[in-house]
Design a protein around this motif. Structure first.
Motif, PDB file in Angstrom:
ATOM      1  N   GLN A 241       0.811  -1.207   0.000  1.00 26.23           N
ATOM      2  CA  GLN A 241       0.000   0.000   0.000  1.00 26.23           C
ATOM      3  C   GLN A 241       0.848   1.262   0.000  1.00 26.23           C
ATOM      4  O   GLN A 241       0.424   2.281  -0.531  1.00 26.23           O
ATOM      5  CB  GLN A 241      -0.921   0.011   1.226  1.00 26.23           C
ATOM      6  CG  GLN A 241      -1.999  -1.059   1.187  1.00 26.23           C
ATOM      7  CD  GLN A 241      -2.983  -0.903   2.323  1.00 26.23           C
ATOM      8  OE1 GLN A 241      -2.883   0.027   3.118  1.00 26.23           O
ATOM      9  NE2 GLN A 241      -3.938  -1.811   2.406  1.00 26.23           N
ATOM     10  N   TYR A 242       2.040   1.198   0.605  1.00 23.39           N
ATOM     11  CA  TYR A 242       2.864   2.389   0.757  1.00 23.39           C
ATOM     12  C   TYR A 242       4.267   2.138   0.207  1.00 23.39           C
ATOM     13  O   TYR A 242       4.876   1.100   0.467  1.00 23.39           O
ATOM     14  CB  TYR A 242       2.967   2.799   2.226  1.00 23.39           C
ATOM     15  CG  TYR A 242       1.633   3.101   2.867  1.00 23.39           C
ATOM     16  CD1 TYR A 242       0.963   4.283   2.596  1.00 23.39           C
ATOM     17  CD2 TYR A 242       1.048   2.183   3.735  1.00 23.39           C
ATOM     18  CE1 TYR A 242      -0.258   4.560   3.171  1.00 23.39           C
ATOM     19  CE2 TYR A 242      -0.178   2.453   4.323  1.00 23.39           C
ATOM     20  CZ  TYR A 242      -0.835   3.645   4.033  1.00 23.39           C
ATOM     21  OH  TYR A 242      -2.039   3.909   4.612  1.00 23.39           O
TER      22      TYR A 242
ATOM     23  N   ILE B 189       6.538   9.415   1.545  1.00 22.88           N
ATOM     24  CA  ILE B 189       5.636   8.272   1.638  1.00 22.88           C
ATOM     25  C   ILE B 189       4.585   8.412   0.537  1.00 22.88           C
ATOM     26  O   ILE B 189       3.893   9.429   0.454  1.00 22.88           O
ATOM     27  CB  ILE B 189       4.965   8.207   3.019  1.00 22.88           C
ATOM     28  CG1 ILE B 189       6.040   8.193   4.118  1.00 22.88           C
ATOM     29  CG2 ILE B 189       4.067   6.991   3.128  1.00 22.88           C
ATOM     30  CD1 ILE B 189       5.482   8.344   5.505  1.00 22.88           C
ATOM     31  N   TRP B 190       4.461   7.371  -0.316  1.00 23.37           N
ATOM     32  CA  TRP B 190       3.562   7.382  -1.470  1.00 23.37           C
ATOM     33  C   TRP B 190       2.514   6.283  -1.305  1.00 23.37           C
ATOM     34  O   TRP B 190       2.803   5.202  -0.799  1.00 23.37           O
ATOM     35  CB  TRP B 190       4.335   7.145  -2.770  1.00 23.37           C
ATOM     36  CG  TRP B 190       5.579   7.957  -2.935  1.00 23.37           C
ATOM     37  CD1 TRP B 190       6.802   7.721  -2.385  1.00 23.37           C
ATOM     38  CD2 TRP B 190       5.725   9.168  -3.689  1.00 23.37           C
ATOM     39  NE1 TRP B 190       7.704   8.684  -2.750  1.00 23.37           N
ATOM     40  CE2 TRP B 190       7.077   9.589  -3.559  1.00 23.37           C
ATOM     41  CE3 TRP B 190       4.864   9.920  -4.480  1.00 23.37           C
ATOM     42  CZ2 TRP B 190       7.557  10.721  -4.191  1.00 23.37           C
ATOM     43  CZ3 TRP B 190       5.350  11.059  -5.097  1.00 23.37           C
ATOM     44  CH2 TRP B 190       6.670  11.456  -4.953  1.00 23.37           C
ATOM     45  N   ASN B 191       1.328   6.567  -1.787  1.00 22.00           N
ATOM     46  CA  ASN B 191       0.244   5.579  -1.784  1.00 22.00           C
ATOM     47  C   ASN B 191       0.214   4.876  -3.130  1.00 22.00           C
ATOM     48  O   ASN B 191      -0.155   5.462  -4.151  1.00 22.00           O
ATOM     49  CB  ASN B 191      -1.097   6.271  -1.520  1.00 22.00           C
ATOM     50  CG  ASN B 191      -2.222   5.281  -1.324  1.00 22.00           C
ATOM     51  OD1 ASN B 191      -2.099   4.092  -1.645  1.00 22.00           O
ATOM     52  ND2 ASN B 191      -3.340   5.747  -0.800  1.00 22.00           N
TER      53      ASN B 191
ATOM     54  N   ILE C  68       1.671  11.048   0.226  1.00 19.65           N
ATOM     55  CA  ILE C  68       1.013  11.197   1.526  1.00 19.65           C
ATOM     56  C   ILE C  68       1.732  12.223   2.391  1.00 19.65           C
ATOM     57  O   ILE C  68       1.125  13.120   2.954  1.00 19.65           O
ATOM     58  CB  ILE C  68       0.940   9.841   2.256  1.00 19.65           C
ATOM     59  CG1 ILE C  68       0.093   8.859   1.441  1.00 19.65           C
ATOM     60  CG2 ILE C  68       0.357  10.007   3.654  1.00 19.65           C
ATOM     61  CD1 ILE C  68       0.044   7.470   2.036  1.00 19.65           C
TER      62      ILE C  68
ATOM     63  N   VAL D  79       3.347   6.335   9.524  1.00 17.73           N
ATOM     64  CA  VAL D  79       3.202   6.440   8.081  1.00 17.73           C
ATOM     65  C   VAL D  79       2.777   7.839   7.646  1.00 17.73           C
ATOM     66  O   VAL D  79       2.778   8.147   6.455  1.00 17.73           O
ATOM     67  CB  VAL D  79       2.202   5.376   7.579  1.00 17.73           C
ATOM     68  CG1 VAL D  79       0.785   5.783   7.903  1.00 17.73           C
ATOM     69  CG2 VAL D  79       2.372   5.108   6.089  1.00 17.73           C
TER      70      VAL D  79
ATOM     71  N   ASP E  28      -5.678   1.035   8.248  1.00 17.33           N
ATOM     72  CA  ASP E  28      -4.362   0.718   8.782  1.00 17.33           C
ATOM     73  C   ASP E  28      -4.431  -0.393   9.812  1.00 17.33           C
ATOM     74  O   ASP E  28      -3.510  -1.189   9.941  1.00 17.33           O
ATOM     75  CB  ASP E  28      -3.729   1.971   9.411  1.00 17.33           C
ATOM     76  CG  ASP E  28      -3.357   2.991   8.360  1.00 17.33           C
ATOM     77  OD1 ASP E  28      -3.153   2.560   7.215  1.00 17.33           O
ATOM     78  OD2 ASP E  28      -3.278   4.185   8.682  1.00 17.33           O
TER      79      ASP E  28
END
Length: 967
Positions: A703-704, A716-718, A738, A776, A806
């Motif tokens: 997811q990340y 941090i990227w989704n 994010i 996160v 989460d």
């Protein structure tokens, strides 16, 4: 709660420590049997300790029990208590030492502009520049950045240039002038504001002795009040007290030439006689004919200080009397004399550099004996200087040893030697600029600089040196970090408490990478000495893998698989160790069957069960392998025309429906998503602009994506819905960002994710010697090594819209950690714990850990890279593709009543005749139509061979029987 917090202020600190320690020891050591070990549960510990150590609460000792019981056994013994106390005291000692002892940059030599001995170094506050002057009159002007701005040649009317000899220089900061003394018994005052460069404004001559030392003081509240102190070779200490310094140092005679640049000549006799109303003189001759080595004026007790090399009247304090032009003197007799001194006004101490190898600390009002003696030098001490704010003292000796002393404890806390020039005979001067933290030491015509690193007393560090790797152990709930000093440290993730530390794991060699085996009961460390060591968590090394074959190599990654250990980093071929060969302590590598497939060194690798292996090289080349056969079947380049498939035609054992199944990042800040079976670059975006080489990691649920760069920034990227579908065009749009934050001041060296208390957490290590725990959303929970411990359950909650998501991720990842150890081999032979045998399904209905669908599996590399071009892969990540499209439900599922309804019972006829076999057969039974031709032919040949052998046997028996009858 620290051990020291138990001590209450009702007792003296030392006595309370000893009393509490004894009570604590007696609680554990009183045993019914001599050899019986006393253990306590949490309840027993709190009750017994509260009874002997008061006043304290059970809650305080309960917290202390939790810190001691790091393995969560529920019981502790005296060994655990002492280990905790020693580690706690060691942490405090390291923290105190890091805040007290200055750290220095490498010693460096400034540009050699002087050809003669350097006499003085000073700093001009008004101009923000440094001045150096040599004996031949060459003046060097250095900028605040220590770059040479200009050089000026000092001249005087009384002496020719070839005969010029400068003895000392002093800065008159309040009037922006400098005073320089010469062997011609004169002092020249130069105006630094002159448009002509360096012009001589006043020339003072007629001195009875050559001035060899000077000091200047001015009143910071009234710049007109200033004092210039002089010391000469005839033993005289003289002072000029200025009353209108801001207006004019001396009165200009009526006969002097007009013009701003004209030099005013003044005789010493004029000053003594009182001709100049703006100043007056003071002097004493208590040193007789000894050379005065140093002079100073102290405004705190209004006295002049001077020192000589004589053992009589070595140090003289001359006190000014109010309303009288006289001095009242006090002398100190020091054996063999002194070379220099310094005065600390706050501590009211005078430090002397003794010829007898000693540094003495004197109270100005006590002449009989020193207040302290600092011993440690083995040669004559030639210079001393206080660090005022730190309450520390520099001392430099004739054998080129620099020592730093703690004044309060009178101990040497730092010694620097062996780095200075090797000249045998030298003259030296020492100058410390406390504002900039710069220490200048001259050796004849050379000037050395020792610059203090930026203040780190408030900065929390996890290691003493740059951290290279950080791991999370889900079995013991611990964080493991390593550094360039070959140290491995273990921390509790829930509190940040340090629980153990292994030092010198690879001698003095740097630990470049680490990894855990599948059971997480063995730690593998790779070092620049060319070896990989396998450790248990008690610090015992079970195996040493000779990766470099007795040569030093850079190891960037270690990968532990089901039957092998793969090591990469310095060669174009993979180094492999078979787990079946780990029977001896020293282990040599086996042969990698696939040979050399890369054009450059392999820097990283990733694995996707059951047997797909991917490696990336520093040239941007990706090779996909079958790990079972160790053969390469695909090569991928940034240029699609170069992508090739091997002749073997092997295919990976996971399906590809069109999305990306490989992620890589490189040396230009780019992240790329690949489809390995189509040899297609699916997406490419710049994660860190102009950041150079980056590293990354991905959480287990894909997811990340977390990336880090050389400046200490983490993003941090989704990527939950990123690059899942098939597309012919390359995607250049980045996934949703994010958070972007900077947890470090230097290069991020490693990234790791973990789940605690249903929260996804990020571990990051850096060259700034710290390991940071963040969530996160970029919120820093703490830095490992900080004095105050944290609690994970007390961390801020996530935004409501994403909190439930989460929690589900956290539950699944914690279950994954358990399932990952199923049937995993243990390095070292110990049995692994048996986890619950169950399968966990993720939201895409793919079986996690069995086929690894829907997950990116990545291992991050730690290595030094200076490349700045696209195509250099620093880390790889494999994962399966999108979910299979749900098929239409069959009719019997949609209409069960139609197929599974109640059936009416039919009556069977009483005389039911079954058909004969011949009526039901559609064809005559034939073996040829039932079995393949190959099987029938093989059976026929076997029958023929059997018959032939039987016939031959019968013939032999018949012949034997015939021979018997004939006989």
């Amino acid at each position: 709660m620290q051990i020291g917090e138990i001590i209450k202020p009702d007792f003296p600190q030392t006595g309370a420590h000893q009393c509490n320690y004894c009570c604590l020891a007696l609680s554990f050591l009183k045993s019914p049997g001599l050899n019986r070990r006393v253990v306590m549960t949490r309840e027993e510990f709190t009750e017994q300790i509260c009874a002997v150590i008061r006043p304290s609460t059970k809650e305080e000792f309960g917290e202390m029990f939790d810190k001691i019981d790091v393995t969560r056994d529920g019981i502790i013994d005296w060994d655990k208590v002492t280990s905790f106390m020693l580690l706690d005291l060691n942490e405090k000692d390291e923290r105190t030492r890091s805040s007290v002892i200055p750290q220095w940059k490498n010693l460096r030599l400034l540009s050699p502009i002087h050809k003669d001995i350097i006499q003085n170094v000073t700093f001009l506050k008004g101009s923000s520049c440094y001045l150096t002057v040599s004996r031949n009159g060459l003046l060097g002007v250095w900028g605040e950045n220590l770059k040479l701005q200009r050089t000026l040649q000092i001249t005087t009317e009384a002496v020719k240039l070839k005969d010029l000899w400068v003895t000392t220089l002093v800065s008159l900061a309040n009037v922006n002038k400098i005073a320089i003394a010469f062997t011609s018994k004169e002092i020249c005052f130069y105006d630094l504001n002159s448009k002509q460069g360096l012009s001589c404004q006043y020339r003072l001559h007629g001195l009875r002795g050559t001035v060899i030392c000077m000091d200047y003081w001015y009143n910071p509240h009234d710049g007109n009040e200033a004092i210039l102190t002089l010391g000469d070779v005839s033993g005289q200490v003289q002072a000029i007290s200025f009353t209108t310094a801001l207006i004019s140092l001396f009165e200009r005679p009526a006969s002097s030439p007009e013009g701003e640049e004209a030099t005013v000549t003044i005789s010493w006799q004029e000053l003594v006689s009182g001709y100049h109303k703006c100043c007056y003189t003071l002097k004493h001759k208590l040193h007789y004919k000894d050379w005065v080595k140093q002079v100073a004026y102290s405004s705190s007790f209004d006295a002049f200080i001077s020192g000589t090399t004589s053992n009589v009247n070595t140090l003289v304090l001359a006190w000014r009397e109010k309303l009288k032009p006289r001095l009242k003197t006090t002398s100190f007799d020091i054996a063999r004399g002194i070379n220099a001194f310094d005065f600390h006004s706050r501590l009211n101490l005078i430090a002397t550099a003794g010829i007898n190898h000693r540094v003495c600390l004197w109270n100005p009002y006590v002449t009989s004996k020193p207040a302290g003696v600092l011993q440690g030098h083995s040669a004559s001490v030639i210079a001393v200087q206080f660090i005022t704010e730190r309450k520390q003292l520099f001392s430099f000796s004739k054998d080129k040893v620099l020592r730093l002393w703690d004044i309060q404890h009178q101990l040497c806390i730092q010694r620097i030697a062996g780095s200075f020039p090797k000249s045998l005979d030298f003259q030296s001067t020492l100058y410390f600029n406390e504002a900039h933290g710069r220490l200048f030491i001259s050796f004849n015509n050379q000037l050395m600089l020792l610059e203090m690193k930026q203040e780190t007393s408030r900065k929390v560090t996890s290691h003493g040196k740059a951290v290279t790797c950080v791991l999370y152990n889900s079995v013991f709930k611990q964080v493991i970090s390593s550094d360039t000093g070959s140290t491995v440290t273990f921390w509790l993730i829930d509190t940040g408490q340090k629980i153990k530390q292994f030092t010198g794991c690879h001698g003095n060699a740097e630990i470049s990478t680490m990894t855990l085996d599948a059971t997480e009961t063995r730690l593998l460390t790779g070092s620049t000495d060319g070896t990989v060591k396998i450790w248990d968590f008690n610090g015992h090394c079970h195996h040493k893998l000779n990766v470099g074959r007795d040569r030093a190599v850079d190891i960037s990654q270690i990968m532990v698989l089901k039957r092998t250990i793969l090591v990469t980093g310095w060669d174009r071929i993979i180094t492999v160790f078979r787990l079946s060969n780990l029977t001896q302590f020293f282990v040599l590598p086996a042969e990698w069957k696939g040979g050399v497939q890369h054009q450059d060194d392999i820097l990283c690798a990733a694995f996707l069960p059951p047997h797909t292996l991917v490696t990336g090289s520093c040239g941007g080349e990706i090779v996909v392998w079958n790990n079972s056969t160790e053969n390469a079947y695909l090569k991928i380049y940034l240029d699609p025309q170069k992508s090739l498939k091997s002749k073997s035609g092997e295919r990976p054992h996971f399906c590809v429906l069109g999305g990306a199944n490989l992620v890589s990042c490189g040396g230009a800040g780019y992240v790329r998503f690949w489809n390995t079976l189509k040899s297609q670059l699916m997406a490419e975006f710049e994660a860190h602009s102009r950041a150079g080489s980056i590293i990354m990691t991905i959480d287990k649920m894909s997811q990340y994506l977390i990336t880090g760069d050389l400046a200490g920034w983490v993003k941090i990227w989704n990527i939950q819905d990123y690059c899942l579908g098939s597309s012919e065009n390359k995607v250049t749009q980045p996934p949703p960002l994010i958070r972007s934050f900077q947890p470090h001041d230097d290069c991020v060296t490693y990234l790791e994710t973990c789940v605690r208390s249903s929260c996804l957490l990020i571990l990051s290590s850096s060259s700034d010697c710290s390991v940071v725990l963040s969530d996160v959303y970029g919120t820093t929970i703490g830095i490992f090594g900080q004095e105050e411990h944290w609690r994970i359950e007390n961390t801020p909650s996530h935004p409501k819209g994403e909190q439930n998501q989460d929690e589900n991720v956290g539950q699944r990842e914690e279950k994954d950690d358990v399932l990952k150890k199923k049937e995993a081999p243990v390095l070292g032979g110990e049995p692994s714990p048996k986890p619950p045998e169950r399968a966990i399904l993720d939201k895409k209905n793919y079986l996690i850990l069995e086929i690894q669908l829907g997950c990116y599996v990545e291992l991050i590399l730690v290595f030094q890279s200076s490349c700045y071009f696209k195509g250099t892969f620093r880390s790889l990540n494999i994962g399966a593709l999108e979910a299979v499209v749900e098929m239409n439900k069959p009719d019997f599922v949609l209409n069960p009543d139609k197929y599974f309804g109640e059936m009416t019972e039919e009556k069977c006829p009483e005389n039911l005749k079954l058909p004969t076999l011949s009526e039901t057969l559609k064809a005559i039974f034939d073996e040829k139509s039932l079995f393949p031709k190959e099987i029938l032919d093989r059976e026929q040949k076997t029958r023929q061979l059997c018959e032939q052998m039987c016939n031959e046997g019968k013939m032999k028996r018949n012949k034997k029987q015939a021979k018997m009858k004939e006989k």
